[in-house]
Scaffold this motif. Structure first.
Motif, PDB file in Angstrom:
ATOM      1  N   ASP A   1      -7.520  -6.746   5.200  1.00 22.75           N
ATOM      2  CA  ASP A   1      -7.827  -5.627   4.115  1.00 22.75           C
ATOM      3  C   ASP A   1      -9.228  -6.229   3.621  1.00 22.75           C
TER       4      ASP A   1
ATOM      5  N   CYS B   1      -0.415  -0.886  -4.728  1.00 21.62           N
ATOM      6  CA  CYS B   1      -1.900  -0.121  -4.739  1.00 21.62           C
ATOM      7  C   CYS B   1      -1.904   1.142  -5.251  1.00 21.62           C
TER       8      CYS B   1
ATOM      9  N   HIS C   1      -3.404  -9.215  -2.888  1.00 20.59           N
ATOM     10  CA  HIS C   1      -4.527 -10.161  -3.015  1.00 20.59           C
ATOM     11  C   HIS C   1      -4.342 -10.789  -4.552  1.00 20.59           C
TER      12      HIS C   1
ATOM     13  N   ARG D   1     -11.072   9.788  -2.757  1.00 18.23           N
ATOM     14  CA  ARG D   1     -10.202   8.805  -2.423  1.00 18.23           C
ATOM     15  C   ARG D   1      -8.977   9.047  -3.390  1.00 18.23           C
TER      16      ARG D   1
ATOM     17  N   HIS E   1     -10.588  -6.486   0.999  1.00 16.98           N
ATOM     18  CA  HIS E   1     -10.532  -7.110  -0.403  1.00 16.98           C
ATOM     19  C   HIS E   1     -10.108  -8.617  -0.291  1.00 16.98           C
TER      20      HIS E   1
ATOM     21  N   HIS F   1       0.767  -1.457   0.044  1.00 15.25           N
ATOM     22  CA  HIS F   1       0.096  -0.108  -0.001  1.00 15.25           C
ATOM     23  C   HIS F   1       0.810   1.292  -0.002  1.00 15.25           C
TER      24      HIS F   1
ATOM     25  N   ILE G   1       0.579  -6.551  -5.536  1.00 15.06           N
ATOM     26  CA  ILE G   1      -0.476  -6.394  -4.538  1.00 15.06           C
ATOM     27  C   ILE G   1      -0.913  -7.537  -3.988  1.00 15.06           C
TER      28      ILE G   1
ATOM     29  N   SER H   1      -5.056  -2.218  -9.554  1.00 17.10           N
ATOM     30  CA  SER H   1      -5.496  -2.442  -8.387  1.00 17.10           C
ATOM     31  C   SER H   1      -5.934  -3.978  -7.973  1.00 17.10           C
ATOM     32  N   CYS H   2      -6.423  -4.226  -6.978  1.00 18.00           N
ATOM     33  CA  CYS H   2      -6.444  -5.651  -6.833  1.00 18.00           C
ATOM     34  C   CYS H   2      -7.766  -6.260  -7.345  1.00 18.00           C
TER      35      CYS H   2
ATOM     36  N   ASN I   1     -11.778  -0.564  -7.645  1.00 22.71           N
ATOM     37  CA  ASN I   1     -13.048  -0.979  -6.822  1.00 22.71           C
ATOM     38  C   ASN I   1     -14.008   0.089  -5.940  1.00 22.71           C
TER      39      ASN I   1
ATOM     40  N   CYS J   1      -4.747   3.720  -6.305  1.00 23.37           N
ATOM     41  CA  CYS J   1      -6.041   3.028  -5.784  1.00 23.37           C
ATOM     42  C   CYS J   1      -6.449   3.683  -4.495  1.00 23.37           C
ATOM     43  N   ILE J   2      -5.473   4.001  -3.474  1.00 22.70           N
ATOM     44  CA  ILE J   2      -5.523   4.417  -2.460  1.00 22.70           C
ATOM     45  C   ILE J   2      -4.519   5.781  -2.212  1.00 22.70           C
TER      46      ILE J   2
HETATM   47 FE1  SF4 Z   1      -4.886  -2.053  -2.534  1.00 20.01          FE
HETATM   48 FE2  SF4 Z   1      -6.840  -0.523  -3.756  1.00 20.01          FE
HETATM   49 FE3  SF4 Z   1      -7.117  -2.987  -3.441  1.00 20.01          FE
HETATM   50 FE4  SF4 Z   1      -7.273  -1.336  -1.325  1.00 20.01          FE
HETATM   51  S1  SF4 Z   1      -8.708  -1.750  -3.028  1.00 20.01           S
HETATM   52  S2  SF4 Z   1      -5.938  -3.474  -1.414  1.00 20.01           S
HETATM   53  S3  SF4 Z   1      -5.914  -0.058  -1.873  1.00 20.01           S
HETATM   54  S4  SF4 Z   1      -5.402  -2.093  -4.625  1.00 20.01           S
END
Ligand code: SF4
Ligand code: MIC
Length: 691
Positions: free
Chosen positions: A137, A375, A119, A402, A139, A83, A117, A314-315, A396, A378-379
């Motif tokens: 997390d 990530c 996941h 964000r 996800h 992250h 990442i 992203s994941c 997602n 995405c974050i």
């Molecule tokens: Fe990382 Fe985004 Fe997945 Fe959260 S949603 S684990 S920040 S890639």
């Protein structure tokens, strides 16, 4: 795995005859350690695997250290760094070093920054059908694409799972999603989960495991399934799961892990608590419009929206097959001059594979910015869009702000829609326009990578022998501060607090504890982080809450609406309010992980019996929950011999001289945790402060 015969009915009711089991209940039954598998019951399950990531991980590992354990009790635990990889100052790097030092002490695999990442990496390297996985997390359910029971949880629950190999869970009902038909080119797995979000909303999965079945399942690869289970988090579901079949075997074989395969499915004619049907033949490209993942509209219906930024990764959508589709669309073309296209592959193995087969050249030659396998965007770790920009993202979550730009409009789309729109410069429906534009998706290659060798360089395996009395030293940077602990409520005492914040429905943990490149470095420093708690909704909140905390009343209360605390698993959304003196949150309903985080940190979550009462409370009202022990334990619906489950608790408004009826859904054990001032206090009443 033995075929179990659990009994089950609607919430709280045991059905005596056996029934045909869903896959989710088979795995739950196989892992059951205590309690009866009845929807609504609290049960203890065995956890085989855990995962953490760095932005929740520092807190998880501080808590793990506070438990004084030796080797973890799980089959496998992995600490990923994905992250917070910008390293704009020493703070991130110190956190990574701290996590690595804890991993070495307890037999946890450490996955270095740059490997990918969490996941995506877990899917590629460690996930196994039929196993349970608990991750810090939200996800984590991505693993459901492999037929795992993969659940997101707060940090402390994951620390306890590492220490004890167990997790307490409220048994969900099972929502069956029957898939028929097959997707057309330009319609993607992302569109399946967006369609479900369109129908069910961000709270439609609360209290459910979403289980996919039907003839459409075999048309989807593991990584497509993982896109769908990943975004089940946005439905508020406990987890989502697909069967483990030939496609699962193919995927595992391609990762040199064919021996990890196990065929798994629900019984034929299994009974679901509710069923939704999705015909894949009829789906079209969809987009979640600003600012919620359930604000879903057909791309064609949105009209031609000019696009400033496109972000792919992203994941949810950074697999090899996703990026091969993107490369195929971009090959021989250039992106629109006014678009910035940024791509973050899900793992180093995927990036290496794209480099080896030439796809990376096609991506770069089109004008894309390829960034670290993390990530990132995405974050909000970099790549914030410009003021008022439109950003299309294959991610997602599109909660307001964000992306790091408060007035940006973020649309969530599939990688195919993102890539074709990057070329045209407008939100584009590939299904309707690709042929006219001369863009063909063509035959896609094998949808998997063979990347274990590439990833190996990023993995630090735990030392084989751990001596509990000679643990390697901890690496503690100066930014790593002790985490706050709640206060026990003595028998006979009340919980009192002044209302310091009134909020609406669907408050996200991003609202409560925002995360971006400015704040992520402080995930291990709650005093600093708490200065930004609720900053987007009311920047005066931290100062006001602290003033109330330090006043004679001694604590604050937050009033919330429906689905309070939806979104991430970040425990910081409970720890920062705890530090600011919050003692109770009164809301219409709570999101699952945030509810658990509040309880674990000794903050009392109560629900309004009459929704109208919420509106009669005002800022600065003083509320009291008298005789907390007696009220909480006496009416516990899970305690045999307790009063009726619908019996109410009373909260008095000392300012308005009236009272409100509230209800709770806490187990007796959860009540005890709150009364002890949090789970660590409950586990171990004399833990010395860490650091
Ligand atoms: Fe990382 Fe985004 Fe997945 Fe959260 S949603 S684990 S920040 S890639
Ligand atoms: C997210 O996508 O919101 C995060 C960042 O991955 C969070 C975890 C965190 O806040 O560290 C999540 O989904 O749980």
């Amino acid at each position: 795995m033995a075929i179990p015969q659990p009994s089950r009915g609607s919430v709280g009711e045991t059905v005596k005859e056996t029934y045909l089991s869903t896959l989710a209940y088979k795995i739950l039954q196989d892992h059951l350690l205590a309690g009866e598998l009845v929807a609504g019951n609290r049960v203890k399950i065995r956890i085989d695997q855990t995962l953490t990531q760095d932005s929740t991980g520092t807190m998880v590992y501080l808590q793990l250290e506070a438990m004084d354990i030796g080797q973890v009790a799980t089959e496998l635990s992995v600490a990923y760094i994905d992250h917070n990889t910008l390293q704009t100052g020493f703070e991130n790097a110190d956190d990574h070093a701290f996590i690595q030092s804890v991993a070495a002490r307890h037999g946890i695999i450490f996955s270095k920054a740059g490997g990918g990442i969490c996941h995506q990496l877990h899917l590629e390297n460690y996930g196994k059908p039929g196993r349970s996985l608990l991750g810090s997390d939200s996800h984590t359910p991505t693993g459901g694409g492999l037929g795992m029971l993969a659940i997101g949880a707060g940090g402390l629950d994951v620390a306890i799972a590492m220490a004890q190999g167990e997790y307490w869970l409220t048994v969900p009902q099972v929502l069956g999603v029957r898939l028929t038909g097959s997707l057309r080119p330009w319609v993607s797995a992302k569109d399946i989960i967006l369609e479900l979000l369109r129908r069910k909303s961000v709270s439609g999965g609360v209290g459910y495991i979403v289980e996919y079945f039907g003839p459409g399942v075999s048309t989807l690869s593991v990584t497509e399934r993982a896109t769908i289970t990943n975004m089940g988090a946005e439905l508020g579901a406990t987890t989502s799961i697909f069967p483990s079949d030939q496609n699962t075997l193919d995927y595992l074989t391609s990762q040199d892990r064919g021996e990890d395969w196990l065929p798994l499915s629900a019984d034929r004619n299994a009974v679901y608590d509710a069923v939704v049907e999705i015909d894949l033949d009829n789906l079209v490209p969809l987009a979640a419009a600003p600012h919620s993942p359930d604000n879903v509209v057909a791309v064609s219906a949105l009209g031609s929206i000019k696009v400033d930024q496109v972000a792919i990764g992203s994941c949810t959508n950074s697999s090899y097959s996703d990026l091969m589709k993107v490369a195929t669309i971009l090959k021989g073309r250039q992106i629109h001059p006014q678009v910035s296209l940024v791509i973050a592959p899900g793992s180093a193995a995927i990036l290496a594979e794209l480099a080896a087969n030439g796809a990376l050249r096609d991506i770069i030659a089109a004008g894309a910015r390829v960034i670290e396998c993390a990530c990132g965007t995405c974050i909000g770790m970099g790549q914030s869009p410009s003021s008022g920009a439109v950003s299309l993202r294959s991610f997602n979550r599109n909660f307001k702000g964000r992306s790091g730009t408060d007035d940006a409009d973020v649309y969530l789309v599939s990688p195919e829609t993102a890539a074709i729109s990057a070329i045209t410069g407008y939100l584009t429906d590939g299904l309707a326009t690709a042929a006219d534009l001369g863009i063909r998706l063509g035959d896609l290659p094998d949808p998997v990578t063979r990347g274990a060798d590439t990833y190996a360089a990023f993995v630090v395996m735990p030392p084989e022998l751990i001596f509990s009395d000679q643990l390697p030293p901890l690496s503690m940077g100066p930014n790593i501060k002790p985490f706050p602990r709640g206060q026990a409520v003595p028998v006979g005492d009340s919980i009192t607090g002044r209302v310091v914040l009134m909020t609406g429905d669907n408050i996200t943990t991003d609202d409560i504890m925002p995360s971006d490149s400015r704040l992520l470095p402080y995930r291990s420093n709650i005093p600093h982080l708490s200065e930004f708690c609720y900053e987007k909704i009311d920047p005066s909140f931290p100062a006001r809450a602290k003033a109330v905390r330090d006043s004679p009343i001694g604590g604050g209360v937050i009033i919330g609406g429906e689905n309070y605390g939806q979104g991430s698993s970040r425990e910081h959304a409970a720890l920062a309010p705890l530090y600011l003196g919050i003692r109770m949150v009164l809301a219409t309903s709570f999101a699952r992980i945030h509810r658990a985080n509040l309880i674990n940190n000794g903050i009392l979550p109560l629900m309004f019996a009459e929704k109208a009462d919420k509106d009669s409370i005002m800022l600065d009202d003083d509320l009291v929950f008298e005789d907390a022990h007696a009220q909480l334990l006496a009416i516990n619906p899970h305690t045999p011999g307790s009063r009726q489950a619908d019996a109410s608790l009373l909260v008095k408004n000392l300012t308005k001289h009236n009272e409100y009826r509230l209800i709770h859904d806490l187990s007796e054990e959860e009540c005890q945790v709150i009364l002890a001032g949090g789970r660590i206090n409950a586990i171990k009443s004399t833990v010395p402060p860490v650091a």
